[in-house]
Design a protein around this motif. Sequence first.
Motif, PDB file in Angstrom:
ATOM      1  N   LEU B 202       0.833  -1.203   0.000  1.00 10.38           N
ATOM      2  CA  LEU B 202       0.000   0.000   0.000  1.00 10.38           C
ATOM      3  C   LEU B 202       0.865   1.250   0.000  1.00 10.38           C
ATOM      4  O   LEU B 202       0.530   2.257  -0.641  1.00 10.38           O
ATOM      5  CB  LEU B 202      -0.930  -0.007   1.220  1.00 10.38           C
ATOM      6  N   ILE B 203       1.970   1.183   0.710  1.00  8.78           N
ATOM      7  CA  ILE B 203       2.895   2.317   0.686  1.00  8.78           C
ATOM      8  C   ILE B 203       3.545   2.430  -0.685  1.00  8.78           C
ATOM      9  O   ILE B 203       3.700   3.517  -1.240  1.00  8.78           O
ATOM     10  CB  ILE B 203       3.964   2.148   1.777  1.00  8.78           C
ATOM     11  N   PRO B 208      -1.808   6.213   0.224  1.00  9.68           N
ATOM     12  CA  PRO B 208      -2.166   7.358   1.064  1.00  9.68           C
ATOM     13  C   PRO B 208      -2.366   8.650   0.276  1.00  9.68           C
ATOM     14  O   PRO B 208      -3.117   9.522   0.700  1.00  9.68           O
ATOM     15  CB  PRO B 208      -0.972   7.478   2.024  1.00  9.68           C
ATOM     16  N   GLU B 209      -1.718   8.745  -0.883  1.00  8.34           N
ATOM     17  CA  GLU B 209      -1.833   9.983  -1.649  1.00  8.34           C
ATOM     18  C   GLU B 209      -3.235  10.205  -2.203  1.00  8.34           C
ATOM     19  O   GLU B 209      -3.583  11.330  -2.563  1.00  8.34           O
ATOM     20  CB  GLU B 209      -0.823   9.985  -2.807  1.00  8.34           C
ATOM     21  N   ILE B 210      -4.010   9.139  -2.347  1.00  9.62           N
ATOM     22  CA  ILE B 210      -5.363   9.344  -2.869  1.00  9.62           C
ATOM     23  C   ILE B 210      -6.410   9.053  -1.802  1.00  9.62           C
ATOM     24  O   ILE B 210      -7.586   8.858  -2.110  1.00  9.62           O
ATOM     25  CB  ILE B 210      -5.629   8.491  -4.121  1.00  9.62           C
ATOM     26  N   GLU B 219     -11.124   3.103   2.819  1.00 12.25           N
ATOM     27  CA  GLU B 219     -11.525   1.935   3.607  1.00 12.25           C
ATOM     28  C   GLU B 219     -10.374   0.960   3.787  1.00 12.25           C
ATOM     29  O   GLU B 219     -10.115   0.468   4.895  1.00 12.25           O
ATOM     30  CB  GLU B 219     -12.697   1.235   2.913  1.00 12.25           C
ATOM     31  N   LEU B 220      -9.672   0.683   2.698  1.00 14.59           N
ATOM     32  CA  LEU B 220      -8.580  -0.290   2.776  1.00 14.59           C
ATOM     33  C   LEU B 220      -7.467   0.201   3.691  1.00 14.59           C
ATOM     34  O   LEU B 220      -6.900  -0.562   4.484  1.00 14.59           O
ATOM     35  CB  LEU B 220      -8.049  -0.568   1.367  1.00 14.59           C
ATOM     36  N   LEU B 221      -7.165   1.476   3.605  1.00 11.66           N
ATOM     37  CA  LEU B 221      -6.111   2.013   4.459  1.00 11.66           C
ATOM     38  C   LEU B 221      -6.527   2.001   5.928  1.00 11.66           C
ATOM     39  O   LEU B 221      -5.730   1.627   6.797  1.00 11.66           O
ATOM     40  CB  LEU B 221      -5.779   3.445   4.018  1.00 11.66           C
TER      41      LEU B 221
END
Lengths: 243, 243
Positions: B202-203, B208-210, B219-221
């Motif tokens: 994910l990183i 995180p940018e979107i 949700e996923l984050l």
Amino acid sequence: MSSVAKKTLGTGAPETTPTGQAPTSQATAERIPAAQRRELILEAATGVFAERGYAGSTTDQVAKAAGISQPYVVRMFGTKEALFLEALDRAQGKLLHAFREVIAAYDAGELTEELQHLDPAVGSGRPEQLKQLMAIAYADLVEDRGILMMLMQAFVAGHEPAIGARAREGFLDIYRLVRDEAGLLPETARDFLAQGMLMNTLIGIRLPEIYEQDSTAEELLECTLRAKLPMVLKASRAQRRAG
Amino acid sequence: MSSVAKKTLGTGAPETTPTGQAPTSQATAERIPAAQRRELILEAATGVFAERGYAGSTTDQVAKAAGISQPYVVRMFGTKEALFLEALDRAQGKLLHAFREVIAAYDAGELTEELQHLDPAVGSGRPEQLKQLMAIAYADLVEDRGILMMLMQAFVAGHEPAIGARAREGFLDIYRLVRDEAGLLPETARDFLAQGMLMNTLIGIRLPEIYEQDSTAEELLECTLRAKLPMVLKASRAQRRAG
DNA sequence: GGTTGTTGTAATCGAATGATTACTTAAAGG
DNA sequence: CCTTTAAGTAATCATTCGATTACAACAACC
């Protein structure tokens, strides 16, 4: 993926005189329609990019793997980046397709046999069973190696704007499929994806190659791949022979 | 990581005459002991390699990030590969150290406060609690971004023989630590590593940018990073500003 | 049989890059 | 001072690589 390696021998030269002496080994590949050639190049590109990443691959390596010349590759796709993006789309599409096939077959009641072999400890609801079936389908894709590593390489190439954007979109597509079409809860979907990323990593570091020599590697691989381990080991050995 | 960018302006030139005119902007970096310089270069290299991968990074990018000249980087480490391997060792060492610190603190009874904040649903045994605490420590490392992505980049560079070997060894080291020192069962250790690989991914795709623009990403984050999400989002925004 | 479009390559170009060489210049130590 | 050593750079080299250009050869069509 196990394409060829024929021809080459660039200095075949004109051989100006068309004497009976056979103009052996024409330096030119067999002529086939562009659409078919495109597929062959994409297949070769998937393997090369999966192995060496975007920055680490050259258009010439792809060309060699596809059995044609480097300029042809570039001309057909415009740029290396465009080629990568198209190969990425294919890989992503294949993964989505594999998952959707499992879901469709399950809902059509065609998997009663496979259901017998599932771990009975993890519930009998549709999401739980689909999760297990999709995990098996995912591991089956490892056999190819190209598809999953192609995706993985895209995931770490986020600094290339076009590739990063596509990778984000693709990852979210997979998450949505697992959540909405297979019906997993967000937490279950997360765990499913996490297992997939672990498999990718183990493949990426080529852990199967030291399976026989390291008992820790053996344990981790068995614990992660379970019933699919023999298949993966076999594929690993086959790929090592192919070089 | 937020080093500098001073000097440059290469054409500063000799200015042969040492007249009063200040020899502004000396094209040479401040002289500091080689050992210190080495640390600065490794720090810069970690950031560059984490961002662009092994093949995608240049020794000149590392040099610029470290505020010195490219030949100096090469001379100090011999080759780009040697520099990568040393940066990889550092990153690996920091991760192992972070985990060992958590374990030591736990066993010394210094984490009674943190234990109150753990999810009470996941058991109160040492392995279960350590697993949660180490997951928090891992997420804390995301803030740096360099360390985890450096490892990730090594994981997908398995085709480089030296890097692949080191990556395999490093991954197994982490697995053994989690299993033997934290006492997790193989299956639990596997799940722990899987969550880590998902975070890395994910990183890597810069999700995180979107975060603000995509509810699926949100949700996923949230589901993956939990309490650590605000910190990661903050770090992401800070890095985007830094460019 | 000539024209035209398609499939393919050889040759090459310019930019980028890892590495090397030779040179500066600041400090340290008598 | 003056020599020596350590820290650092400019200049440059040989490769590599993506891309471009120009050309060859086969096929199809009229």
